[in-house]
Design a protein around this motif. Structure first.
Motif, PDB file in Angstrom:
ATOM      1  N   VAL A 140       0.824  -1.212   0.000  1.00  0.00           N
ATOM      2  CA  VAL A 140       0.000   0.000   0.000  1.00  0.00           C
ATOM      3  C   VAL A 140       0.858   1.263   0.000  1.00  0.00           C
ATOM      4  O   VAL A 140       0.448   2.288  -0.557  1.00  0.00           O
ATOM      5  CB  VAL A 140      -0.996   0.015   1.184  1.00  0.00           C
ATOM      6  N   ILE A 149      -3.918   5.247  -4.393  1.00  0.00           N
ATOM      7  CA  ILE A 149      -4.791   5.392  -3.234  1.00  0.00           C
ATOM      8  C   ILE A 149      -4.244   6.513  -2.363  1.00  0.00           C
ATOM      9  O   ILE A 149      -3.084   6.916  -2.499  1.00  0.00           O
ATOM     10  CB  ILE A 149      -4.892   4.091  -2.397  1.00  0.00           C
ATOM     11  N   GLU A 153      -6.812   5.991   2.800  1.00  0.00           N
ATOM     12  CA  GLU A 153      -7.333   4.747   2.240  1.00  0.00           C
ATOM     13  C   GLU A 153      -6.402   3.575   2.521  1.00  0.00           C
ATOM     14  O   GLU A 153      -6.851   2.438   2.682  1.00  0.00           O
ATOM     15  CB  GLU A 153      -7.533   4.908   0.728  1.00  0.00           C
ATOM     16  N   HIS A 157      -7.063  -0.491   3.658  1.00  0.00           N
ATOM     17  CA  HIS A 157      -6.992  -1.267   2.423  1.00  0.00           C
ATOM     18  C   HIS A 157      -6.879  -2.763   2.743  1.00  0.00           C
ATOM     19  O   HIS A 157      -6.189  -3.151   3.693  1.00  0.00           O
ATOM     20  CB  HIS A 157      -5.768  -0.816   1.605  1.00  0.00           C
TER      21      HIS A 157
END
Length: 244
Positions: A140, A149, A153, A157
């Motif tokens: 991420v 993203i 977020e 995630h």
């Protein structure tokens, strides 16, 4: 620099796969040392990985007391811990694939030195606010950097726990390192993702600003993360330069 650490199993997990180490008095050539590790793997392997990695990391400094550049010493210690976990995973079938994050720092009269693998974090807190010193080795984090993203977020995630680097999963590991001047730093915060998945940076900073002592800051951060759900093990170390 002196610090205070707190680790809690949280509200969901049956065991604590985090490990922390706080040394305010010096170890080998280091004047102090602070470590957070967050293990992964089934059949208690995560707990083994984090605990053994911290032990191996500290063992390295106890046995290598000759003065060398602090930055090199820290990365050599983390490489040593990586080898210990990798070999342990090969020797015990139930530990196969185990690994851990490991994030550590120490300070002298001029600089804060750090080394890092995984998604445990170091933050520095000053009068100007809070800044994340380490970069997460995670899927991420890569997505945030690419603009796929947002940072908010990323916290929720579904693949937030997927690491791109970990201690012990491969024979060799790419180790992050660095140092910064201690000038202007009020506190240093080390933490596992059990804290940062539960609290935003603004919420963390609010605790760091309002709690008085380093012990209060650490205790209150863990308490706030538990109030927010405590979905994972929660580990924090708060360090600074004012005696309490």
């Amino acid at each position: 620099m002196i610090g205070y650490g707190k680790s809690d199993v949280g509200k969901i997990r049956a065991n604590n796969e985090d490990a922390i180490y706080v040394n305010n008095d010096g170890l080998g050539a280091l004047s102090n040392l602070f470590v957070v590790a967050d293990g992964m793997g089934g059949h208690n392997a995560g707990e083994v990985a984090s605990g053994q990695a911290v032990l191996a990391f500290c063992e390295f400094f106890a046995e290598n007391t000759d003065f060398v550049l602090v930055q090199d010493l820290l990365t050599d210690g983390l490489a040593f811990a990586n080898g210990r976990i990798y070999e342990g995973a090969r020797q015990v079938a139930s530990f196969s694939g185990m690994g851990t994050t490991l994030t550590a720092c120490c300070a002298d009269d001029e600089n804060l030195y750090y080394t890092h693998v995984g998604d445990s974090r170091i933050y520095i807190i000053s009068d100007d606010g809070m800044h994340q010193l380490t970069r997460d080795d995670s899927l991420v984090a890569d997505m945030v950097e690419k603009g796929e993203i947002t940072k908010d977020e990323a916290r929720s995630h579904p693949e937030k726990n997927v690491l791109t680097r970990a201690v012990g999963t491969d024979r060799d590991v790419d180790i992050s390192k660095g140092y910064i001047s201690i000038a202007g730093i009020n506190n240093v915060l080390l933490c596992s993702d059990g804290l940062t998945d539960m609290l935003s940076d603004d919420e963390i900073l609010d605790v760091m600003k309002t709690a008085d002592t380093m012990a209060d800051k650490a205790e209150n951060l863990v308490a706030r993360a538990l109030e927010a759900g405590g979905d994972d093990n929660i580990s924090v170390i708060v360090a600074g330069w004012m005696a309490e």
